[in-house]
Design an enzyme around this catalytic site. Structure first.
Site, short mmCIF file in Angstrom:
data_model
loop_
_atom_site.label_atom_id
_atom_site.label_comp_id
_atom_site.label_asym_id
_atom_site.label_seq_id
_atom_site.Cartn_x
_atom_site.Cartn_y
_atom_site.Cartn_z
CB CYS A 141 29.24 -12.90 -10.12
SG CYS A 141 30.77 -13.78 -9.85
CD GLN A 193 31.74 -3.78 -6.32
OE1 GLN A 193 32.60 -2.90 -6.45
NE2 GLN A 193 32.04 -5.07 -6.35
CG ASP A 243 25.21 -6.70 -2.65
OD1 ASP A 243 26.29 -6.45 -2.06
OD2 ASP A 243 25.15 -7.32 -3.72
CG HIS A 297 27.53 -10.34 -7.29
ND1 HIS A 297 27.50 -11.56 -6.66
CD2 HIS A 297 28.82 -10.14 -7.66
CE1 HIS A 297 28.73 -12.08 -6.67
NE2 HIS A 297 29.55 -11.24 -7.27
CE LYS A 356 33.52 -7.28 -3.73
NZ LYS A 356 34.15 -7.99 -4.84
#
Lengths: 405, 137
Positions: free
Chosen positions: A363, A202, A199, A122, A225
């Site tokens: 993105c 998700q 990261d 991303h 999220k």
């Protein structure tokens, strides 16, 4: 026991509304998840009963707000299995967490150092490192993906070297749904003495995280999220690495002493949390985690796996549909393109039918270029989605194609 | 290019009340848009949208602005046709006098030219109005 999805849906008021006169089918969960009543109540209750600034009040409400705010930190620390609460730094979201770390890394990198990211990043986990490298003279190395959208782990190992100072990679790809073998890759990077960041934007949505088990130095995610409010996120960092991490924002809360000409910094976590924090957001995020924890992680996984499996099956039966991202290990995301139809047209015509998906580059412009697609349509699933909704998605796609034919 | 007039479009869309018929009409307009050859899909003509791209080339002839537009998404091509009906082959004065927001509201499509839409339509409208101002100057 399997999940009682009907009972879960009952707790999400927004899932009962209509859009364009049609019942909402919300399949844009990788962008943001909806909020259960428990989270909405926590926010309302905070502002109705408890609002005050934290850590500095000489009064009842401030004490209570501080207690709830720090209890929220403890909830997060437990949820991700942090070894100390001070390792949990509140941020505005994943992007700020990565920036906080990249800012510190940039100050320590030197020419000849290498930073490793992947082709599936991303922008938040790419532009940050690209700019940190530009500032410091370090080199950005990009680990390729395989044709199926999985990470080329052989290349990952090949690109690791004594020069690798930092590795940052996604737990799960937002555009493809690929689950990366982060534990194994972290171990390989640590063996070269590199610092490792995950990261988790998700990753956090699809099951409990154990940062100690992963073995990384940093893990960042966003509250929104994982059924929490927007504007709150978490940067977890291993205490030993974080305790003297270069300061980020400066101002109130993060200092120890201040004179007109100088200042000294406070202890973790405050030293990395300047200004009045997002108190309600932190409390709302803790409410989201507590809400989620009442369900069995294996049940959630089984449900989400079943949704993706059915979606994949229907996609494979659809003529002219190409699934983008076939990694053996993936979750939550069906990215696809259709012959003769731009993703934006598909997204638009699904929206008119009450079905919310995302279209575009997600993105991840370099990834789209790498995959040689202008963008994709992406349906992403969560705990409250049903198999009926998956069927409705494909009915909707059928109708969109008829209109575009 | 045989463009329908804005009045024809307003009349046509007035008769179509369910969304499928309305958007089928827009899709059909989009398909009829001549567009631009691939070779003209150049960076200098590109108005980037977050979800789809639009290209615009303009020229001035006999005091009128001739516009050539294209998009990679057919619904946007259709919406561009609505914009072209208002602006193509018109004088700068006509372009600047035309109330595009009212027009889209009459078509019940005003949500398409709000700045929140990532389809580049608002940007195109702004660009055409700017071209009209420049050619007046």
């Amino acid at each position: 026991m399997s999940l009682n999805v009907a009972q879960i849906r009952e707790q999400f008021p927004i899932l009962h509304r209509q859009v364009h006169g049609k019942p909402l089918v919300y399949l844009d969960n990788a962008a943001t998840t909806q909020k259960p009543q428990a989270v909405i109540n926590a926010l309302t209750d905070y502002y109705t009963q408890c609002n005050a600034n934290v850590h500095r009040g000489a009064h009842y409400l401030s004490d209570e707000a501080t207690r709830r705010y720090e209890a929220a930190r403890k909830t997060v620390a437990e949820y991700i299995n942090a070894s100390r609460q001070e390792e949990v730094i509140w941020t505005s979201g994943t992007t700020e967490g990565i920036n906080l770390v990249a800012n510190g890394v940039a100050q320590r990198l030197k020419t000849g150092d290498e930073v490793l990211v992947t082709e599936m990043e991303h922008h938040a986990n790419l532009v940050t490192w690209q700019q940190a490298c530009k500032r410091s003279g370090a080199t950005l190395k990009v680990v390729p993906i395989n044709e199926d959208g999985s990470l080329n782990t052989e290349q990952f190992h090949a690109l690791l070297s004594e020069n690798t100072a930092f590795v940052s990679m996604p737990h799960i790809s937002n555009a493809l749904g690929t689950i990366n073998p982060i534990k194994e890759l972290t171990a390989a990077a640590k063996a070269k003495d590199a610092l490792v960041m995950i990261d988790g934007a998700q990753g956090v949505a699809h099951g409990a995280i154990d940062v100690q088990d992963i073995g990384c130095d940093f893990y960042a995610f966003s509250g929104h999220k994982v059924f929490g409010p927007t504007g709150i996120g978490v940067l977890w960092g291993c205490y030993e690495v974080l305790k003297d991490w270069p300061i980020w924002l400066v101002g109130g809360e993060m200092i120890a002493t201040v004179s007109y000409q100088d200042a000294t910094w406070g202890e973790l976590p405050n030293r990395l949390e300047a200004g009045t924090p997002n108190i309600a957001g932190a409390i709302g995020l803790a409410a989201a985690i507590n809400w989620l924890r009442q369900y069995d992680a294996a049940d959630i996984l089984a449900h989400e796996t079943a949704l993706l499996a059915r979606a994949t099956q229907l996609a494979e039966q659809t003529d002219g549909l190409t699934i983008v991202g076939h990694a053996a290990k993936k979750i939550g995301v069906l990215s696809f393109i259709l012959d003769g139809a731009h993703p934006a047209d598909i997204g638009f015509l699904l929206d008119k039918q009450g079905i919310a998906i995302r279209t575009g580059d997600h993105c991840a412009q370099p990834l789209m270029k790498r995959l040689n697609v202008p963008g994709t349509a992406r349906a992403s699933f969560s705990i409250y989605n049903t198999l009926d909704e998956v069927e409705m998605l494909f009915e909707g796609i059928k109708k969109a194609r008829l209109m575009l034919a | 290019m045989n463009l329908p007039s804005t009045d024809e479009i307003i009349d046509d869309l007035e008769f179509l009340d369910d969304w499928e018929q309305r958007y089928q009409y827009i899709i059909d307009l989009g398909k009829a848009l001549p567009g631009l050859p691939e070779s003209q899909h150049k960076e200098e003509y590109l108005v980037r949208g977050c979800q789809s791209n639009v290209w615009l080339i303009s020229e001035e002839k006999d005091g009128k602005l001739l516009l050539h537009v294209d998009s990679d998404a057919v619904i946007v091509q259709g919406l561009l046709t609505l914009v072209m009906a208002a602006y193509h082959n018109k004088t700068p004065e006509q372009i600047l006098a035309f109330d595009i927001d009212h027009y889209f509201a009459q078509l019940d499509l005003e949500n398409h030219i709000t700045p929140t839409r990532g389809n580049g339509l608002r940007a195109i409208v702004g660009k055409i109005q700017q071209l009209a101002k420049q050619s007046q100057a």
